[in-house]
Design a protein around this motif. Structure first.
Motif, PDB file in Angstrom:
ATOM      1  N   ASN A   1      -5.350   6.706  11.578  1.00 49.40           N
ATOM      2  CA  ASN A   1      -5.165   5.209  10.551  1.00 49.40           C
ATOM      3  C   ASN A   1      -4.269   4.631  10.849  1.00 49.40           C
ATOM      4  OD1 ASN A   1      -6.831   7.004   8.808  1.00 49.40           O
ATOM      5  ND2 ASN A   1      -5.973   8.976   8.336  1.00 49.40           N
ATOM      6  N   GLY A   2      -3.464   4.533  11.350  1.00 50.42           N
ATOM      7  CA  GLY A   2      -2.872   4.242  12.188  1.00 50.42           C
ATOM      8  C   GLY A   2      -1.536   4.276  11.446  1.00 50.42           C
ATOM      9  N   LEU A   3       0.216   3.618  11.700  1.00 51.83           N
ATOM     10  CA  LEU A   3       1.724   3.834  11.145  1.00 51.83           C
ATOM     11  C   LEU A   3       1.278   2.653  11.454  1.00 51.83           C
ATOM     12  CD1 LEU A   3       3.673   6.339  11.382  1.00 51.83           C
ATOM     13  CD2 LEU A   3       4.316   5.181  13.501  1.00 51.83           C
ATOM     14  N   TRP A   4       2.065   2.165   9.109  1.00 48.63           N
ATOM     15  CA  TRP A   4       2.378   1.617   8.410  1.00 48.63           C
ATOM     16  C   TRP A   4       3.467   1.887   8.026  1.00 48.63           C
ATOM     17  CZ3 TRP A   4      -0.417  -2.998   8.376  1.00 48.63           C
ATOM     18  CH2 TRP A   4      -1.498  -3.323   8.722  1.00 48.63           C
ATOM     19  N   SER A   5       4.644   0.522   7.826  1.00 48.19           N
ATOM     20  CA  SER A   5       5.220   0.645   7.405  1.00 48.19           C
ATOM     21  C   SER A   5       5.963  -0.780   6.696  1.00 48.19           C
ATOM     22  CB  SER A   5       6.959   0.214   8.672  1.00 48.19           C
ATOM     23  OG  SER A   5       7.042   1.843   9.545  1.00 48.19           O
ATOM     24  N   THR A   6       7.036  -0.181   5.890  1.00 53.44           N
ATOM     25  CA  THR A   6       7.313  -1.853   4.652  1.00 53.44           C
ATOM     26  C   THR A   6       8.936  -2.071   5.386  1.00 53.44           C
ATOM     27  OG1 THR A   6       5.960  -0.903   3.657  1.00 53.44           O
ATOM     28  CG2 THR A   6       7.708  -2.817   3.369  1.00 53.44           C
ATOM     29  N   LEU A   7       8.707  -3.600   5.359  1.00 52.01           N
ATOM     30  CA  LEU A   7      10.137  -3.828   5.934  1.00 52.01           C
ATOM     31  C   LEU A   7      11.043  -4.441   4.932  1.00 52.01           C
ATOM     32  CD1 LEU A   7      11.333  -4.864   8.148  1.00 52.01           C
ATOM     33  CD2 LEU A   7      11.370  -7.316   8.591  1.00 52.01           C
ATOM     34  N   TYR A   8      12.340  -4.170   4.629  1.00 54.21           N
ATOM     35  CA  TYR A   8      12.650  -4.614   3.029  1.00 54.21           C
ATOM     36  C   TYR A   8      14.248  -5.315   3.702  1.00 54.21           C
ATOM     37  CZ  TYR A   8      10.346  -0.723   1.610  1.00 54.21           C
ATOM     38  OH  TYR A   8       9.395   0.328   1.211  1.00 54.21           O
TER      39      TYR A   8
ATOM     40  N   ALA B   1       4.672 -14.817   5.827  1.00 49.73           N
ATOM     41  CA  ALA B   1       3.390 -14.477   5.963  1.00 49.73           C
ATOM     42  C   ALA B   1       2.710 -16.142   6.262  1.00 49.73           C
ATOM     43  CB  ALA B   1       2.856 -15.051   4.261  1.00 49.73           C
ATOM     44  N   GLU B   2       3.921 -17.481   6.369  1.00 52.47           N
ATOM     45  CA  GLU B   2       2.640 -17.245   7.301  1.00 52.47           C
ATOM     46  C   GLU B   2       2.872 -18.065   8.506  1.00 52.47           C
ATOM     47  OE1 GLU B   2       5.518 -21.319   7.168  1.00 52.47           O
ATOM     48  OE2 GLU B   2       5.367 -21.620   4.489  1.00 52.47           O
ATOM     49  N   THR B   3       3.484 -16.586   9.734  1.00 49.87           N
ATOM     50  CA  THR B   3       3.659 -17.318  10.830  1.00 49.87           C
ATOM     51  C   THR B   3       3.326 -15.765  11.744  1.00 49.87           C
ATOM     52  OG1 THR B   3       6.132 -16.567  11.249  1.00 49.87           O
ATOM     53  CG2 THR B   3       6.017 -18.592  10.925  1.00 49.87           C
ATOM     54  N   LEU B   4       3.509 -14.392  10.978  1.00 50.65           N
ATOM     55  CA  LEU B   4       2.907 -13.268  11.670  1.00 50.65           C
ATOM     56  C   LEU B   4       1.817 -13.109  10.707  1.00 50.65           C
ATOM     57  CD1 LEU B   4       6.570 -11.188  10.746  1.00 50.65           C
ATOM     58  CD2 LEU B   4       5.757 -13.139  12.250  1.00 50.65           C
ATOM     59  N   SER B   5       0.492 -13.251  11.560  1.00 47.95           N
ATOM     60  CA  SER B   5      -0.823 -12.547  11.063  1.00 47.95           C
ATOM     61  C   SER B   5      -1.423 -11.597  11.077  1.00 47.95           C
ATOM     62  CB  SER B   5      -2.152 -14.097  11.545  1.00 47.95           C
ATOM     63  OG  SER B   5      -1.869 -13.061  13.020  1.00 47.95           O
ATOM     64  N   GLU B   6      -0.525 -10.074  11.775  1.00 45.84           N
ATOM     65  CA  GLU B   6      -0.355  -9.483  11.266  1.00 45.84           C
ATOM     66  C   GLU B   6      -0.611  -8.255  10.638  1.00 45.84           C
ATOM     67  OE1 GLU B   6       0.913 -11.134  14.036  1.00 45.84           O
ATOM     68  OE2 GLU B   6      -0.019 -10.993  15.333  1.00 45.84           O
ATOM     69  N   ILE B   7       0.904  -9.089   9.390  1.00 46.71           N
ATOM     70  CA  ILE B   7       1.688  -8.807   8.233  1.00 46.71           C
ATOM     71  C   ILE B   7       0.544  -8.269   7.458  1.00 46.71           C
ATOM     72  CG2 ILE B   7       3.485  -8.627   9.855  1.00 46.71           C
ATOM     73  CD1 ILE B   7       4.306 -11.045   7.441  1.00 46.71           C
ATOM     74  N   ILE B   8       0.727  -7.895   5.955  1.00 45.51           N
ATOM     75  CA  ILE B   8      -0.001  -7.125   5.073  1.00 45.51           C
ATOM     76  C   ILE B   8       1.439  -8.145   4.099  1.00 45.51           C
ATOM     77  CG2 ILE B   8      -0.710  -5.940   3.218  1.00 45.51           C
ATOM     78  CD1 ILE B   8      -1.897  -4.281   5.233  1.00 45.51           C
ATOM     79  N   PRO B   9       1.465  -9.248   3.555  1.00 44.75           N
ATOM     80  CA  PRO B   9       2.679  -9.821   2.853  1.00 44.75           C
ATOM     81  C   PRO B   9       2.946  -8.440   1.710  1.00 44.75           C
ATOM     82  CG  PRO B   9       1.479 -11.386   3.083  1.00 44.75           C
ATOM     83  CD  PRO B   9       0.305 -10.706   3.760  1.00 44.75           C
ATOM     84  N   ALA B  10       3.845  -9.239   1.295  1.00 43.52           N
ATOM     85  CA  ALA B  10       4.039  -8.340  -0.533  1.00 43.52           C
ATOM     86  C   ALA B  10       4.109  -8.876  -1.019  1.00 43.52           C
ATOM     87  CB  ALA B  10       6.058  -7.739   0.077  1.00 43.52           C
ATOM     88  N   ARG B  11       3.578  -8.138  -2.415  1.00 41.23           N
ATOM     89  CA  ARG B  11       3.256  -8.518  -3.521  1.00 41.23           C
ATOM     90  C   ARG B  11       4.513  -9.143  -4.619  1.00 41.23           C
ATOM     91  NH1 ARG B  11      -1.699  -4.501  -4.020  1.00 41.23           N
ATOM     92  NH2 ARG B  11      -3.044  -4.789  -2.808  1.00 41.23           N
TER      93      ARG B  11
ATOM     94  N   ARG C   1       4.463  -5.680   4.723  1.00 42.09           N
ATOM     95  CA  ARG C   1       3.964  -4.716   5.555  1.00 42.09           C
ATOM     96  C   ARG C   1       3.479  -4.797   6.999  1.00 42.09           C
ATOM     97  NH1 ARG C   1       3.392   0.491   3.415  1.00 42.09           N
ATOM     98  NH2 ARG C   1       1.640   1.044   4.201  1.00 42.09           N
ATOM     99  N   TYR C   2       4.096  -3.533   8.011  1.00 41.08           N
ATOM    100  CA  TYR C   2       3.282  -3.901   9.221  1.00 41.08           C
ATOM    101  C   TYR C   2       2.752  -2.406  10.011  1.00 41.08           C
ATOM    102  CZ  TYR C   2       7.969  -2.053  10.577  1.00 41.08           C
ATOM    103  OH  TYR C   2       9.007  -1.180  10.937  1.00 41.08           O
ATOM    104  N   GLU C   3       2.415  -3.232  11.332  1.00 46.59           N
ATOM    105  CA  GLU C   3       1.813  -1.417  11.422  1.00 46.59           C
ATOM    106  C   GLU C   3       2.712  -1.437  13.147  1.00 46.59           C
ATOM    107  OE1 GLU C   3      -2.134   0.604  13.706  1.00 46.59           O
ATOM    108  OE2 GLU C   3      -2.004  -2.009  13.018  1.00 46.59           O
ATOM    109  N   MET C   4       3.291   0.096  12.983  1.00 49.77           N
ATOM    110  CA  MET C   4       3.468  -0.103  14.501  1.00 49.77           C
ATOM    111  C   MET C   4       2.253   0.287  15.259  1.00 49.77           C
ATOM    112  SD  MET C   4       7.026  -0.099  14.760  1.00 49.77           S
ATOM    113  CE  MET C   4       7.871   1.088  15.510  1.00 49.77           C
ATOM    114  N   LEU C   5       2.513  -0.183  16.529  1.00 44.98           N
ATOM    115  CA  LEU C   5       0.988   0.563  17.572  1.00 44.98           C
ATOM    116  C   LEU C   5       2.062   0.563  18.522  1.00 44.98           C
ATOM    117  CD1 LEU C   5      -0.330  -3.370  17.153  1.00 44.98           C
ATOM    118  CD2 LEU C   5      -1.172  -0.991  16.438  1.00 44.98           C
TER     119      LEU C   5
END
Length: 307
Positions: free
Chosen positions: A265-272, A297-307, A165-169
Motif C-alpha cells: 500500500n506504499g509508505l505515506w508520510s505528512t510534511l508539517y 501544490a503547483e510544483t510537486l505533482s506527486e504529492i497530495i496537497p493538505a486540506r 502528504r507524500y510517498e516514500m519510495l
C-alpha cells in the motif's frame, strides 16, 4: 535609579529647540515643569547642566555628558517601541526556520523568494535541523518554525500544520533484482546496503515505520549528505535509498534509477510546518504556511496537497 527617559527626552528637546520655552512646548508641558525637571537633575547630581548666563544656551561638561547619553539612548528606545508596535500588528517579526527535510529545498527556496518581497518587515533565517533537535528548539523559542515529518506530541504548546502528504519510495539501480518487484517488503532489505542522510535512524521513516515494526534491519547502512550523491551511489549499484516521491522524479526521468513502493500500500508520510501554538495566527507566519502550500501544490505533482 534616578535618571529616566523623561529626563533624557527633556534634554534632547532643549538641545533641539535651543531654549526652555520652545522645548516645553515640544514636550507638551509647562516651562515651569521643565525647569523643575532640570533642577531635580542638578540637585541629584550636585552639578549644573547649563551655564545660566550664556546666550545661546551652553551646556556644562556634566550637561554635555547627559546630552550625549540621551542622543544614544532615546533613538534606540523609540526604534524598539516602533518595532514592537509593528510586531503587534502582525506585519513585522522574526521567522527563523529549521528544516529536517533534506529534499525540501527544491520547493522551499523558491517559496522564500516569493515570500520576501511581500513581507519586508520579517527577519528571515534558515538553518538545517540535522545537527540538533529543532522541535525542542522551537519549544524554547530558539527558532519559530520547523519543517518536519516527525511530530513530537509530548511537546505541549506546539501546533503541527500539514503542508502535504507524500510517498516514500525505494530508489534502486536499474540492474538491481529489486527493480523487477512490484513493491518492496522489509525482508527485501535485509541483504541490502541502505544509504540514508546522516540522521538518527529513529527519525527516518524507513526505519521507524517499515523495518523496525518487522523486527528487521538492513545488512549495512551508509550515509550521504546530498540527494544527488545518494542517488548516484544507488545508480552505481552501491546500495538502495528511501526518498520522497517528488525528490526522485528528476532522477527517474534521467533513467539513472528506478523507484519501488515500500509495502503493498506504499509508505505515506505528512510534511508539517510546526509552530508555537500562540504564534499560529500571526499574519506573517500564516502567510508563509499558505504560500508553502500553494507553491508545493503547483510544483510537486506527486504529492497530495493538505486540506
Amino acid at each position: 535609579m534616578f535618571l529616566d527617559l523623561r529626563h533624557l527626552r527633556a534634554l534632547l528637546a532643549i538641545h533641539e529647540n535651543g531654549n526652555l520655552s520652545a522645548a516645553a512646548q515640544t514636550l507638551h508641558i509647562t516651562q515651569s515643569a521643565l525647569s523643575h525637571q532640570l533642577r531635580s537633575l542638578e540637585n541629584h547630581f550636585d552639578t549644573p547642566l547649563f551655564f545660566r548666563r550664556s546666550r545661546p544656551l551652553r551646556w556644562t561638561p556634566a550637561g554635555q555628558q547627559l546630552l550625549q547619553l540621551a542622543q544614544r539612548i532615546v533613538p534606540e528606545v523609540e526604534r524598539a517601541e516602533g518595532e514592537l508596535r509593528h510586531t503587534g500588528d502582525g506585519q513585522h517579526g522574526r521567522l527563523h526556520m529549521a528544516v529536517e527535510c533534506h529534499s525540501c529545498f527544491e520547493w522551499l527556496m523558491p517559496t522564500l523568494d516569493r515570500y520576501r518581497p511581500d513581507w519586508p518587515g520579517v527577519e528571515l533565517d534558515l538553518s538545517m535541523g540535522f545537527s540538533f533537535h529543532p522541535l525542542p528548539a522551537l519549544y524554547r523559542g530558539d527558532v519559530d518554525l520547523v519543517i518536519t515529518s516527525d511530530p513530537e506530541e509530548d511537546l505541549a504548546g506546539l501546533t503541527y500544520v500539514p503542508l502535504f502528504r507524500y510517498e516514500m519510495l525505494l530508489a534502486v539501480g536499474r540492474q538491481s533484482p529489486l527493480a523487477r518487484r512490484d513493491w518492496i517488503t522489509p525482508d527485501d532489505l535485509t541483504d541490502q546496503v541502505l544509504i540514508t542522510y546522516p540522521v538518527c535512524p529513529d527519525r527516518l521513516d524507513i526505519f521507524s515505520r517499515f523495518l523496525e515494526p518487522a523486527g528487521l534491519e538492513p545488512a549495512e547502512r551508509r550515509t550521504a549528505e546530498l540527494t544527488v550523491m545518494l542517488v548516484q551511489l544507488v545508480a552505481n549499484g552501491r546500495g538502495v535509498a528511501a526518498l520522497p516521491n517528488w525528490a526522485l522524479r528528476e532522477y527517474q526521468d534521467q533513467a539513472s534509477v528506478d523507484a519501488r513502493p515500500l509495502g503493498e500500500n506504499g509508505l505515506w508520510s505528512t510534511l508539517y510546518a510546526a509552530v508555537r501554538s500562540e504564534d499560529r495566527d500571526k499574519p506573517f507566519i500564516d502567510a508563509f504556511i499558505r504560500l508553502a502550500r500553494e507553491r508545493t501544490a503547483e510544483t510537486l505533482s506527486e504529492i497530495i496537497p493538505a486540506r
